[in-house]
Design an enzyme around this catalytic site. Structure first.
Site, PDB file in Angstrom:
ATOM      1  N   PRO A  79      -5.150  -6.003   0.721  1.00 11.70           N
ATOM      2  CA  PRO A  79      -3.690  -5.156   0.329  1.00 11.70           C
ATOM      3  C   PRO A  79      -3.882  -4.074  -0.328  1.00 11.70           C
ATOM      4  O   PRO A  79      -3.555  -3.641  -1.658  1.00 11.70           O
ATOM      5  CB  PRO A  79      -2.854  -6.154  -0.385  1.00 11.70           C
ATOM      6  N   CYS A  80      -4.543  -2.845   0.246  1.00 15.16           N
ATOM      7  CA  CYS A  80      -4.665  -1.687  -0.355  1.00 15.16           C
ATOM      8  C   CYS A  80      -3.319  -0.922  -0.803  1.00 15.16           C
ATOM      9  O   CYS A  80      -3.382  -0.023  -1.398  1.00 15.16           O
ATOM     10  CB  CYS A  80      -5.662  -0.740   0.540  1.00 15.16           C
TER      11      CYS A  80
END
Length: 304
Positions: free
Chosen positions: A268-269
């Protein structure tokens, strides 16, 4: 890299939207994308639902039901979820979330976050060879955030990109530039099960974790492994990620590594924010980053 002839645009769209539900999902996101873009530009003025609806050429009732169906919350609640104030709250409430993750024993193949992801990394030698000898299967699938380009190896999910209508092939080529010597095989049916595992929360089971394969430099993999420890509904900053990997002066390098994350959403950047909560730096577009944060806010906070 194995050459291929991309499907014509019409047949590609037909392949992606194989069912009425899939077609609806794509159409929903395309409208939501325009609405979020409008909200992102005008949220300080707190536009009414009538103004939002007019901006995307639907009725207020249609927009209300669309957001309810897509995110489980009203357009007004979504507007609150994508504001700077909410981003600041995410950071404030998260605290030293990466330290907490380490303390909880989430540093290895275990429940790393809400998708119950377990991971492994390709060896540095394999990566330096440009993934030569590696076969990557790919497919295009509908998702809550536009068309998903899913890339997989025999060992697990290796890539996840997103595209708006008409940009699917460009998104695939962008991913292929990361591993130029790999062999690519189109496999829509084979990657469909991964799409379901990723985007349907009913498929997120601890006893059946989603396996991902991280393909990058040693430094990039350290950054991506750290991203996996950010829970849904939380956020952190580039500087906190740098500190966590014992490189406190490497915030800029961390930002570059975050931008090269090949497995969007799952790694989850989008949960990494700029200092002070600024929503910056997303390879697949800031509107999509806001969409993901708002979508997750609805699921973690029970917004209505």
């Amino acid at each position: 890299m194995t050459s291929f002839e991309p499907a014509p645009a019409k047949s590609l769209r037909a392949q992606i939207a194989q069912t009425p539900a899939a077609s609806d999902a794509l159409r929903d996101y395309e409208t939501v994308h325009r609405a979020i873009a409008f909200i992102s530009e005008h949220w300080r003025g707190q536009p009414t639902i009538e103004e939002m609806a007019e901006a995307v050429s639907v009725t207020p009732d249609e927009l209300h039901h669309l957001f309810r169906r897509w995110a489980g919350l009203t357009p007004k609640a979504f507007m609150q979820a994508v504001t700077l104030d909410n981003a600041k709250r995410l950071l404030r409430d998260s605290g030293n979330i990466l330290d907490v993750a380490y303390d909880s024993g989430l540093s290895g193949p275990s429940r790393l976050h809400d998708l119950f992801v377990t991971h492994e990394a390709m060896s540095p030698g394999e990566w330096k060879k440009g993934a030569a000898g590696l076969t990557l299967r790919y497919g295009f699938h509908p998702s809550p955030f536009g068309t998903a380009v899913i890339i997989a190896t025999e060992r697990g999910l290796a890539g996840l990109a997103f595209a708006d209508a008409g940009e699917e092939i460009a998104a695939l080529r962008d991913m292929q530039q990361r591993w130029t010597l790999a062999t690519y095989i189109e496999d829509h049916a084979g990657t469909a099960a991964l799409a379901k595992r990723i985007f349907e929360s009913s498929e997120w089971h601890a006893e059946r974790p989603l396996r991902v394969v991280l393909i990058g430099t040693d430094f990039e993999i350290r950054v991506w492994e750290t991203l996996l420890r950010i829970p849904m509904g939380k956020a952190t900053t580039y500087s906190d990620v740098a500190r966590t990997i014992n490189a406190p002066k490497a915030s800029r390098a961390v930002g570059s590594a975050v931008g090269r994350n090949p497995i969007s959403f799952v790694v989850p950047c989008h949960r990494v924010l700029g200092k002070g909560g600024a929503i910056t730096g997303y390879h697949w577009g800031l509107t999509r980053k806001r969409a993901m944060l708002g979508w997750e806010t609805a699921r973690t906070n029970g917004c209505d």
